[in-house]
Write a protein that holds these residues in place. Structure first.
Motif, PDB file in Angstrom:
ATOM      1  N   THR A 108       0.744  -1.140   0.140  1.00 51.30           N
ATOM      2  CA  THR A 108       0.040   0.031   0.001  1.00 51.30           C
ATOM      3  C   THR A 108       0.825   1.127   0.143  1.00 51.30           C
ATOM      4  O   THR A 108       1.813   1.274   0.769  1.00 51.30           O
ATOM      5  N   SER A 109       0.918   2.022  -0.898  1.00 50.11           N
ATOM      6  CA  SER A 109       1.452   3.209  -1.070  1.00 50.11           C
ATOM      7  C   SER A 109       0.740   4.541  -1.035  1.00 50.11           C
ATOM      8  O   SER A 109      -0.433   4.541  -1.394  1.00 50.11           O
ATOM      9  N   THR A 110       1.381   5.570  -0.555  1.00 49.83           N
ATOM     10  CA  THR A 110       0.818   6.887  -0.680  1.00 49.83           C
ATOM     11  C   THR A 110       1.383   8.035  -1.576  1.00 49.83           C
ATOM     12  O   THR A 110       2.762   7.747  -1.369  1.00 49.83           O
ATOM     13  N   ILE A 111       0.781   8.452  -2.291  1.00 49.96           N
ATOM     14  CA  ILE A 111       1.466   9.395  -3.311  1.00 49.96           C
ATOM     15  C   ILE A 111       1.723  10.643  -2.465  1.00 49.96           C
ATOM     16  O   ILE A 111       0.963  11.239  -1.861  1.00 49.96           O
ATOM     17  N   LEU A 112       2.944  10.887  -2.716  1.00 45.64           N
ATOM     18  CA  LEU A 112       3.693  12.192  -1.917  1.00 45.64           C
ATOM     19  C   LEU A 112       3.465  13.394  -2.702  1.00 45.64           C
ATOM     20  O   LEU A 112       3.290  14.514  -2.363  1.00 45.64           O
ATOM     21  N   THR A 113       3.865  13.286  -4.125  1.00 43.19           N
ATOM     22  CA  THR A 113       3.980  14.378  -4.960  1.00 43.19           C
ATOM     23  C   THR A 113       3.532  13.762  -6.434  1.00 43.19           C
ATOM     24  O   THR A 113       3.871  12.767  -6.832  1.00 43.19           O
ATOM     25  N   VAL A 114       2.941  14.926  -7.299  1.00 39.36           N
ATOM     26  CA  VAL A 114       2.586  14.616  -8.529  1.00 39.36           C
ATOM     27  C   VAL A 114       2.885  15.971  -9.260  1.00 39.36           C
ATOM     28  O   VAL A 114       2.003  16.883  -8.971  1.00 39.36           O
ATOM     29  N   THR A 115       3.750  16.112 -10.434  1.00 44.02           N
ATOM     30  CA  THR A 115       3.882  17.138 -10.956  1.00 44.02           C
ATOM     31  C   THR A 115       4.059  16.540 -12.402  1.00 44.02           C
ATOM     32  O   THR A 115       4.880  15.982 -12.746  1.00 44.02           O
ATOM     33  N   PRO A 116       2.746  16.612 -13.210  1.00 43.17           N
ATOM     34  CA  PRO A 116       2.587  15.984 -14.492  1.00 43.17           C
ATOM     35  C   PRO A 116       3.944  16.165 -15.284  1.00 43.17           C
ATOM     36  O   PRO A 116       4.232  17.320 -15.607  1.00 43.17           O
ATOM     37  N   ARG A 117       4.148  15.114 -16.002  1.00 37.29           N
ATOM     38  CA  ARG A 117       5.264  14.984 -16.804  1.00 37.29           C
ATOM     39  C   ARG A 117       6.652  15.788 -16.319  1.00 37.29           C
ATOM     40  O   ARG A 117       7.473  15.786 -16.939  1.00 37.29           O
ATOM     41  N   GLN A 118       6.680  15.639 -14.972  1.00 39.58           N
ATOM     42  CA  GLN A 118       7.937  15.943 -14.325  1.00 39.58           C
ATOM     43  C   GLN A 118       8.388  15.109 -13.120  1.00 39.58           C
ATOM     44  O   GLN A 118       9.734  14.668 -13.038  1.00 39.58           O
ATOM     45  N   THR A 119       7.531  14.809 -12.073  1.00 39.99           N
ATOM     46  CA  THR A 119       7.961  14.218 -10.984  1.00 39.99           C
ATOM     47  C   THR A 119       6.524  13.352 -10.572  1.00 39.99           C
ATOM     48  O   THR A 119       5.446  14.005 -10.393  1.00 39.99           O
ATOM     49  N   LEU A 120       6.932  12.018 -10.019  1.00 35.20           N
ATOM     50  CA  LEU A 120       5.917  11.378  -9.272  1.00 35.20           C
ATOM     51  C   LEU A 120       6.538  10.565  -8.262  1.00 35.20           C
ATOM     52  O   LEU A 120       7.730  10.221  -8.352  1.00 35.20           O
ATOM     53  N   GLY A 121       6.057  10.675  -6.931  1.00 34.07           N
ATOM     54  CA  GLY A 121       6.797  10.076  -5.850  1.00 34.07           C
ATOM     55  C   GLY A 121       5.583   9.629  -4.900  1.00 34.07           C
ATOM     56  O   GLY A 121       4.402  10.051  -4.849  1.00 34.07           O
ATOM     57  N   TRP A 122       6.043   8.506  -4.308  1.00 32.10           N
ATOM     58  CA  TRP A 122       5.322   7.939  -3.383  1.00 32.10           C
ATOM     59  C   TRP A 122       5.966   7.286  -2.286  1.00 32.10           C
ATOM     60  O   TRP A 122       7.195   7.034  -2.460  1.00 32.10           O
ATOM     61  N   GLN A 123       5.052   6.695  -1.128  1.00 36.85           N
ATOM     62  CA  GLN A 123       6.089   6.206  -0.069  1.00 36.85           C
ATOM     63  C   GLN A 123       5.190   4.991   0.389  1.00 36.85           C
ATOM     64  O   GLN A 123       3.938   5.025   0.388  1.00 36.85           O
ATOM     65  N   GLY A 124       5.780   4.087   0.878  1.00 37.66           N
ATOM     66  CA  GLY A 124       5.055   2.729   1.439  1.00 37.66           C
ATOM     67  C   GLY A 124       5.687   2.360   2.648  1.00 37.66           C
ATOM     68  O   GLY A 124       7.054   2.603   2.914  1.00 37.66           O
ATOM     69  N   ARG A 125       5.191   1.660   3.484  1.00 41.53           N
ATOM     70  CA  ARG A 125       5.577   0.850   4.823  1.00 41.53           C
ATOM     71  C   ARG A 125       5.520  -0.665   4.738  1.00 41.53           C
ATOM     72  O   ARG A 125       3.827  -0.886   4.425  1.00 41.53           O
ATOM     73  N   ARG A 126       6.143  -1.592   4.923  1.00 39.38           N
ATOM     74  CA  ARG A 126       5.708  -3.001   4.948  1.00 39.38           C
ATOM     75  C   ARG A 126       6.762  -3.819   5.885  1.00 39.38           C
ATOM     76  O   ARG A 126       8.257  -3.459   5.749  1.00 39.38           O
ATOM     77  N   TYR A 127       6.364  -4.571   6.849  1.00 36.04           N
ATOM     78  CA  TYR A 127       7.319  -5.184   7.540  1.00 36.04           C
ATOM     79  C   TYR A 127       8.482  -4.379   8.246  1.00 36.04           C
ATOM     80  O   TYR A 127       9.508  -4.533   8.379  1.00 36.04           O
ATOM     81  N   GLY A 128       7.968  -3.081   8.463  1.00 36.06           N
ATOM     82  CA  GLY A 128       8.961  -2.318   9.367  1.00 36.06           C
ATOM     83  C   GLY A 128       9.933  -1.330   8.361  1.00 36.06           C
ATOM     84  O   GLY A 128      11.024  -0.673   8.674  1.00 36.06           O
ATOM     85  N   VAL A 129       9.728  -1.521   7.156  1.00 29.38           N
ATOM     86  CA  VAL A 129      10.663  -1.003   6.091  1.00 29.38           C
ATOM     87  C   VAL A 129       9.968   0.073   5.480  1.00 29.38           C
ATOM     88  O   VAL A 129       8.847   0.058   4.869  1.00 29.38           O
TER      89      VAL A 129
END
Length: 181
Positions: free
Chosen positions: A90-111
């Motif tokens: 399960t990931s959460t989108i952190l940032t979206v700048t179309p055609r420039q940047t896409l970022g997400w974060q997730g956590r699983r098993y303490g990582v």
């Protein structure tokens, strides 16, 4: 308040907003495992952006992704779920700048994982893609070498498949110079 003081405050506000936005679009620089990989793709940035930002299409494009539940909308704080050959995420989108940047974060098993993609059009009409990812947590700290190797291999595989798909599906000129897909 005089004009000079007002301008200084406005400048400081803009500077801080820019720094915060820039900091928000970065991996965790102190994480024990990080990778930064690039690929030159011979396809326009719009084609490459669609190949990555269309989460619903990932299983058809990338052989290590089995299924996705895409976000309702591609914007910050939206969740999406996906399953690879090894994990359910399960990931959460952190940032979206179309055609420039896409970022997400997730956590699983303490990582905790942060993944950012940066897209830069090239003068030749292609796209330079930079993929950055960081991983931190107890397991990562204990098994750094294994996580580094796995992350590096996974990053390169994803970039290779993004390149192959984008170059295969890029628009071609049709009759009268129109773009056809």
């Amino acid at each position: 308040m005089d004009t000079m003081e007002l301008n200084a405050k406005a400048w400081l506000t803009l500077l801080l907003a820019g720094l915060l936005k820039q900091a928000a679009a970065q991996i965790n620089q102190t994480a024990p495992v990080q990778t930064r990989d690039t690929v030159q793709i011979n396809a326009p940035v719009d084609v490459v952006w669609r190949a990555l930002s269309d989460v619903a299409g990932w299983p058809e494009r990338y052989d290590f992704i089995r299924e996705t539940q895409p976000p309702t909308d591609l914007r910050a704080n939206e969740l999406f779920r996906w399953r690879t050959t090894k994990l359910r995420l399960t990931s959460t989108i952190l940032t979206v700048t179309p055609r420039q940047t896409l970022g997400w974060q997730g956590r699983r098993y303490g990582v905790t994982v942060r993944h950012y993609w940066h897209f830069q059009p090239t003068p030749e009409g292609g796209t330079l893609v930079v993929s950055e990812e960081s991983q931190r947590g107890l397991l990562v700290s204990l098994l750094k070498q294994r996580f580094r190797r796995s992350l590096r291999e996974g990053s390169r595989k994803w970039l290779h498949q993004l390149k192959a798909y984008s170059e295969r599906t890029q628009p071609s000129t049709g009759v009268g110079g129109s773009i056809t897909y």
